[in-house]
Design a protein around this motif. Structure first.
Motif, PDB file in Angstrom:
ATOM      1  N   GLU A 162      62.151  17.344 -45.926  1.00  0.00           N
ATOM      2  CA  GLU A 162      61.468  16.052 -45.930  1.00  0.00           C
ATOM      3  C   GLU A 162      60.179  16.140 -46.745  1.00  0.00           C
ATOM      4  O   GLU A 162      59.370  17.049 -46.548  1.00  0.00           O
ATOM      5  CB  GLU A 162      61.146  15.635 -44.496  1.00  0.00           C
ATOM      6  CG  GLU A 162      60.495  14.270 -44.378  1.00  0.00           C
ATOM      7  CD  GLU A 162      60.233  13.874 -42.938  1.00  0.00           C
ATOM      8  OE1 GLU A 162      59.064  13.593 -42.607  1.00  0.00           O
ATOM      9  OE2 GLU A 162      61.196  13.870 -42.151  1.00  0.00           O
TER      10      GLU A 162
ATOM     11  N   ARG B 185      52.817  13.632 -41.666  1.00  0.00           N
ATOM     12  CA  ARG B 185      51.646  12.767 -41.835  1.00  0.00           C
ATOM     13  C   ARG B 185      50.578  13.477 -42.669  1.00  0.00           C
ATOM     14  O   ARG B 185      50.485  14.701 -42.673  1.00  0.00           O
ATOM     15  CB  ARG B 185      51.073  12.390 -40.475  1.00  0.00           C
ATOM     16  CG  ARG B 185      50.555  13.569 -39.668  1.00  0.00           C
ATOM     17  CD  ARG B 185      50.333  13.195 -38.224  1.00  0.00           C
ATOM     18  NE  ARG B 185      49.833  14.308 -37.413  1.00  0.00           N
ATOM     19  CZ  ARG B 185      50.602  15.246 -36.893  1.00  0.00           C
ATOM     20  NH1 ARG B 185      51.914  15.227 -37.102  1.00  0.00           N
ATOM     21  NH2 ARG B 185      50.062  16.211 -36.154  1.00  0.00           N
TER      22      ARG B 185
ATOM     23  N   GLN C  65      50.997   7.313 -42.432  1.00  0.00           N
ATOM     24  CA  GLN C  65      52.414   7.441 -42.129  1.00  0.00           C
ATOM     25  C   GLN C  65      53.131   6.217 -42.683  1.00  0.00           C
ATOM     26  O   GLN C  65      52.512   5.201 -42.999  1.00  0.00           O
ATOM     27  CB  GLN C  65      52.618   7.558 -40.618  1.00  0.00           C
ATOM     28  CG  GLN C  65      54.038   7.896 -40.188  1.00  0.00           C
ATOM     29  CD  GLN C  65      54.186   7.937 -38.679  1.00  0.00           C
ATOM     30  OE1 GLN C  65      53.214   8.137 -37.963  1.00  0.00           O
ATOM     31  NE2 GLN C  65      55.405   7.733 -38.197  1.00  0.00           N
ATOM     32  N   ASP C  66      54.452   6.291 -42.834  1.00  0.00           N
ATOM     33  CA  ASP C  66      55.284   5.221 -43.389  1.00  0.00           C
ATOM     34  C   ASP C  66      55.053   5.090 -44.900  1.00  0.00           C
ATOM     35  O   ASP C  66      54.570   6.019 -45.540  1.00  0.00           O
ATOM     36  CB  ASP C  66      55.017   3.891 -42.672  1.00  0.00           C
ATOM     37  CG  ASP C  66      55.380   3.963 -41.199  1.00  0.00           C
ATOM     38  OD1 ASP C  66      56.338   4.689 -40.875  1.00  0.00           O
ATOM     39  OD2 ASP C  66      54.694   3.329 -40.378  1.00  0.00           O
TER      40      ASP C  66
ATOM     41  N   SER D 169      57.819  10.303 -41.923  1.00  0.00           N
ATOM     42  CA  SER D 169      57.748  10.482 -40.471  1.00  0.00           C
ATOM     43  C   SER D 169      56.387  11.043 -40.068  1.00  0.00           C
ATOM     44  O   SER D 169      55.584  11.487 -40.899  1.00  0.00           O
ATOM     45  CB  SER D 169      58.854  11.431 -39.983  1.00  0.00           C
ATOM     46  OG  SER D 169      58.582  12.752 -40.407  1.00  0.00           O
ATOM     47  N   TYR D 170      56.168  11.057 -38.766  1.00  0.00           N
ATOM     48  CA  TYR D 170      54.912  11.563 -38.220  1.00  0.00           C
ATOM     49  C   TYR D 170      54.746  13.060 -38.494  1.00  0.00           C
ATOM     50  O   TYR D 170      53.630  13.561 -38.625  1.00  0.00           O
ATOM     51  CB  TYR D 170      54.872  11.294 -36.717  1.00  0.00           C
ATOM     52  CG  TYR D 170      53.614  11.745 -36.021  1.00  0.00           C
ATOM     53  CD1 TYR D 170      52.436  11.007 -36.120  1.00  0.00           C
ATOM     54  CD2 TYR D 170      53.608  12.921 -35.257  1.00  0.00           C
ATOM     55  CE1 TYR D 170      51.269  11.426 -35.481  1.00  0.00           C
ATOM     56  CE2 TYR D 170      52.450  13.343 -34.612  1.00  0.00           C
ATOM     57  CZ  TYR D 170      51.287  12.589 -34.729  1.00  0.00           C
ATOM     58  OH  TYR D 170      50.141  13.003 -34.100  1.00  0.00           O
ATOM     59  N   SER D 171      55.869  13.771 -38.596  1.00  0.00           N
ATOM     60  CA  SER D 171      55.819  15.223 -38.797  1.00  0.00           C
ATOM     61  C   SER D 171      55.180  15.590 -40.129  1.00  0.00           C
ATOM     62  O   SER D 171      54.603  16.678 -40.269  1.00  0.00           O
ATOM     63  CB  SER D 171      57.226  15.819 -38.718  1.00  0.00           C
ATOM     64  OG  SER D 171      57.803  15.565 -37.459  1.00  0.00           O
TER      65      SER D 171
ATOM     66  N   SER E  10      56.657  14.115 -48.524  1.00  0.00           N
ATOM     67  CA  SER E  10      55.706  13.007 -48.447  1.00  0.00           C
ATOM     68  C   SER E  10      54.671  13.164 -49.553  1.00  0.00           C
ATOM     69  O   SER E  10      54.446  14.273 -50.059  1.00  0.00           O
ATOM     70  CB  SER E  10      54.991  12.992 -47.093  1.00  0.00           C
ATOM     71  OG  SER E  10      55.899  12.867 -46.027  1.00  0.00           O
TER      72      SER E  10
END
Length: 640
Positions: A562, A597, A615-616, A593-595, A564
Motif C-alpha cells: 500500500e 497516514r 488520510q483519504d 488507509s489509516y495505516s 501513500s
C-alpha cells in the motif's frame, strides 16, 4: 436559574477580540521553525503545547546565561549535556560572557544551535548593577491569552440522533483561556481553562469549562529551592520510573536520547493526560537534594459491572455520553520522594513512590495481558545515575515495582570530534514491569515486554552538509496485542541536510521499519508475517528575500504493497515593520488507509500548534494572517 451557554460564548469571543498580544514577529517565526524542526525529527507523540509554552516563556523572560545556575540551565531544556558543561566551564575559567557571539568559541555550540538559542537567552548588563533586574523591581508581570476556534462546517457528530452514543452533546466552539503571573522571578502562578469542541461549556459536574488547571510556585526560599501548590510535573532519571510532561522518543536529534532530568517543575499545559495535582517541594542542603511530593487526582476510566477498572482514558475529551460517563471515575493518590546526590561530574538519584487507587483494576483474560496490573496499589523504586568523562556522558536507570521484575536502561552520548557524535542506548523492560508515570525510550507506547539497542551517529561534514543515521533493533519476548507469539523487528532512519547558503535548505529523510505481526491465517498462534513500513521525505526551503520564504515538501509512505503520498507548497510573507503578514499552504494527498497516514505540522495563530494526520484523498488550503492594529494590539486569523 438556568445557564445561558450562548451568552457566555459571546462573552468569551468579546474577551478574545479585546485581548492584547505582545509578540515580536522575528521571534515568532523562529519559534515556528523550531517546532517544525522538532516535528520533522521525531514521529513520536510530543506535547507541542507544553514545548510552545516553554519557548514563549523564555521569549518573554530570556535566560541570563551569565547568572543562571546549573539547575536553571537544566530547567531551560534547550541545552545538551555537553553544551551545559561547556558553558559552566567557560564561566568558571573566563568569567561572564560579554557578547552572545562568544558562544561560537565554546565547544559543542555550532551556528545552528546558537541561532535557535538567541531568542530565548541574554547575558544581562555588564556594569556594577548587573545583578539587578529593574523590570522585576517595577512589579508583577501578567500574561492573558483568550482563544476562540470553531469549524465553519458542522460535523456529522452534532447531527446524529439524540439517542446515538456518538452524538456530540456540547457546542462546536473550542475555547481556551490562559493566565500567567510572574513576580521577581521567584513567584509564578498560572490558570488554564479549556473547552474542547463538542463539550459543554458549563455542566453541573465540571462547572464552567471542562478542563481547569493551575498552580502557584515559589523559588529559592533558603533551603527550600522550590515549592509548588497545584499542578506540577516530576521528571527524574531517564523516564523509566518517574516522568510526566514533555518527553521525546526516538529521534534524529542526537541529544534527545538523553533526558534533561529537570526534576520538579510547574505544569501549565493544556494536555489533560498524566500530571500531578497537590503539593511538592525541593529541599537542598549542600550536595544533597530531597524532593517529597503528594498528589491526588481524579482520572477518566471505563468500569465493568463490578465497578472494576478496565481501561484508563487520557484524551481529556468529554463530548459524547460515553466519554462523559468515564469522567472522574477513578481517584489516584500518589506520594513519595526523590533523594539526589550531586557532585561535579557524578549525579546519583534514589526514588520511591506509591500510587493508590480507590478502585481495583479488573483482571485481564487475554494471554498477552497476563501480567497486567489488577490491584489497587503499586509501589515503584528507581536508581538513576549519570557521569561525565571528558567528551562522553554516561547515563542509566534501574527501576522496579512491587509486582514485577526490575527494568533498566543505560547509554552513552559521546562527542568523538567536533564534527562526529555518537549515541548508544540499551534497554531491558520485562513484561511484568509497570509504572503509571514513565516515558523511557522504547518501541512500544509503554516500556514493557521489550529489549532493544538504539544507536545513532551524527556527522557534520562542513557548514553545508550534515548526516544523521540511527538504527534500533528490538525484541518482544512475550505476546503483544495483535501478535500471538514472541516477535522482533528493527527501525532504520537516515537524514541528510544540505544548506548551500543562508537562503536555501534541503532535508532528505529515508526511514524503514520492519515488525512481525499475526498473519491472515486460521492458526495465528503459529504464524507471524513480516510487515515493512517505508517513508521518504524531501523538504526544500528557499528565501528569495528577507521577507519571503517558499517551502515545498514531498512525502511518500509504503506499508507492504500500500502506497501513500503528500505534497504541499507553502508561502510566507513577513516584512519586519509592516502591519500585515501572512502565509498560506496548498496540500495534495492520496492516503488509502489509516495505516499509512502522514503527519504534517501546520502553521497556526499565535500560541497555537497544529499537527494534522492526513488520510483519504483530497486537497487542503490553509491560510494565516496577522494584522497589527497598533503597537501591542494584533489580530490573527486562521482559515483551513
Amino acid at each position: 436559574m438556568s445557564f445561558n451557554q450562548n451568552k457566555l460564548s459571546g462573552l468569551i469571543v468579546l474577551l478574545l477580540i479585546c485581548g492584547i498580544c505582545r509578540a515580536q514577529q522575528n521571534t515568532e517565526q523562529q519559534i515556528a521553525e523550531l517546532l517544525e524542526s522538532v516535528s520533522q525529527l521525531t514521529d513520536e507523540h510530543v506535547d507541542y503545547a507544553e514545548l510552545l509554552d516553554r519557548l514563549n516563556h523564555y521569549r518573554a523572560h530570556p535566560l541570563n546565561l551569565n547568572r543562571a545556575t546549573e539547575e536553571e540551565l537544566k530547567d531551560f531544556g534547550l541545552l545538551s549535556p555537553f553544551q551545559l558543561q561547556s558553558l559552566i566551564k567557560h564561566r568558571s575559567e573566563n568569567g561572564s560572557l560579554i557578547d552572545l557571539l562568544e558562544l561560537q568559541g565554546l565547544e559543542h555550540f555550532d551556528l545552528l544551535a546558537i541561532h535557535q538559542l538567541l531568542p530565548f537567552v541574554s547575558i544581562g548588563l555588564q556594569n556594577p548593577l548587573s545583578g539587578i533586574d529593574f523590570s522585576d523591581l517595577l512589579g508583577a508581570k501578567h500574561d492573558l491569552l483568550c482563544r476562540y476556534q470553531q469549524d465553519l462546517q458542522k460535523k456529522n457528530a452534532y447531527r446524529v440522533s439524540d439517542s446515538s452514543a456518538s452524538r456530540y452533546l456540547g457546542s462546536a466552539q473550542h475555547i481556551t483561556l490562559r493566565y500567567r503571573y510572574y513576580f521577581n522571578k521567584q513567584v509564578s502562578a498560572a490558570l488554564n481553562l479549556e473547552k474542547d469542541a463538542g463539550e459543554y461549556l458549563y455542566s453541573k459536574k465540571a462547572g464552567v469549562f471542562d478542563y481547569q488547571s493551575g498552580h502557584l510556585s515559589f523559588k529559592a526560599i533558603g533551603a527550600i529551592k522550590k515549592i509548588i501548590i497545584g499542578d506540577y510535573d516530576l521528571q527524574f532519571g531517564q523516564g523509566l520510573s518517574l516522568w510526566s510532561g514533555l518527553s521525546f522518543g526516538k529521534s534524529s536529534a542526537i541529544q534527545a536520547i538523553v533526558k534533561p532530568e529537570i526534576g520538579l517543575k510547574p505544569y501549565s499545559s493544556f494536555n489533560e493526560g498524566l500530571f500531578f495535582r497537590g503539593i511538592a517541594t525541593s529541599l537542598g542542603l549542600g550536595a544533597f537534594r530531597f524532593t517529597p511530593f503528594y498528589s491526588i487526582r481524579k482520572l477518566d476510566a471505563s468500569l465493568d459491572e463490578n465497578s472494576a477498572v478496565t481501561s484508563l482514558n487520557f484524551s481529556g475529551l468529554h463530548r459524547t455520553q460515553t466519554e462523559i460517563d468515564k469522567k472522574n471515575n477513578l481517584k489516584a493518590n500518589t506520594y513519595g520522594g526523590i533523594v539526589e546526590w550531586k557532585l561535579s561530574r557524578l549525579n546519583i538519584g534514589l526514588l520511591a513512590f506509591k500510587t493508590a487507587f480507590d478502585k481495583s483494576f479488573a483482571s485481564k483474560e487475554e494471554p498477552y495481558q497476563l501480567a497486567a496490573f489488577d490491584g489497587k496499589t503499586l509501589i515503584n523504586y528507581g536508581l538513576t545515575a549519570n557521569y561525565t568523562l571528558r567528551n562522553s556522558y554516561f547515563f542509566g536507570e534501574i527501576a522496579k515495582n512491587s509486582m514485577g521484575d526490575p527494568a533498566f536502561l543505560t547509554g552513552v552520548l559521546s562527542s568523538l570530534s567536533p564534527r562526529v557524535s555518537l549515541g548508544l542506548v540499551y534497554r531491558c523492560h520485562p513484561q511484568n514491569y509497570l509504572s503509571f508515570y514513565n516515558s523511557a525510550l522504547s518501541e512500544s507506547s509503554t516500556p514493557k515486554n521489550e529489549r532493544g539497542l538504539f544507536s545513532i551517529i551524527q556527522i557534520k561534514f562542513n557548514r553545508r552538509w550534515e548526516w544523521t543515521y540511527y538504527a534500533d533493533v528490538f525484541v518482544f519476548p512475550w505476546l503483544k496485542f495483535g501478535v500471538d507469539a514472541p516477535s522482533k523487528g528493527y527501525e532504520l532512519s537516515s537524514q541528510l541536510s544540505y544548506q548551500p547558503s543562508k537562503r536555501v535548505q534541503l532535508i532528505a529523510v529515508y526511514k524503514v521499519e520492519q515488525k512481525e505481526e499475526n498473519a491472515d491465517s486460521e492458526f495465528p498462534l503459529t504464524s507471524l508475517a513480516t510487515h515493512q513500513y517505508q517513508k521518504i521525505r524531501f523538504d526544500l526551503r528557499y528565501w528569495p528575500s528577507k521577507i519571503i520564504q517558499i517551502r515545498n515538501r514531498l512525502e511518500m509512505v509504503q506499508l507492504n504493497s500500500e502506497k501513500s503520498y503528500l505534497t504541499f507548497q507553502e508561502f510566507h510573507y513577513k516584512p519586519l515593520q509592516a502591519k500585515l503578514s501572512f502565509n498560506f499552504r496548498f496540500t495534495l494527498f492520496n492516503i488509502p488507509s489509516y495505516s499509512t497516514r502522514i503527519y504534517a505540522y501546520q502553521p497556526d495563530v499565535l500560541y497555537q500548534t497544529s499537527i494534522k494526520a492526513f488520510q483519504d484523498k483530497g486537497m487542503q488550503f490553509l491560510a494565516n494572517a496577522r494584522y497589527r492594529i497598533q503597537r501591542g494590539l494584533d489580530c490573527w486569523l486562521n482559515y483551513v
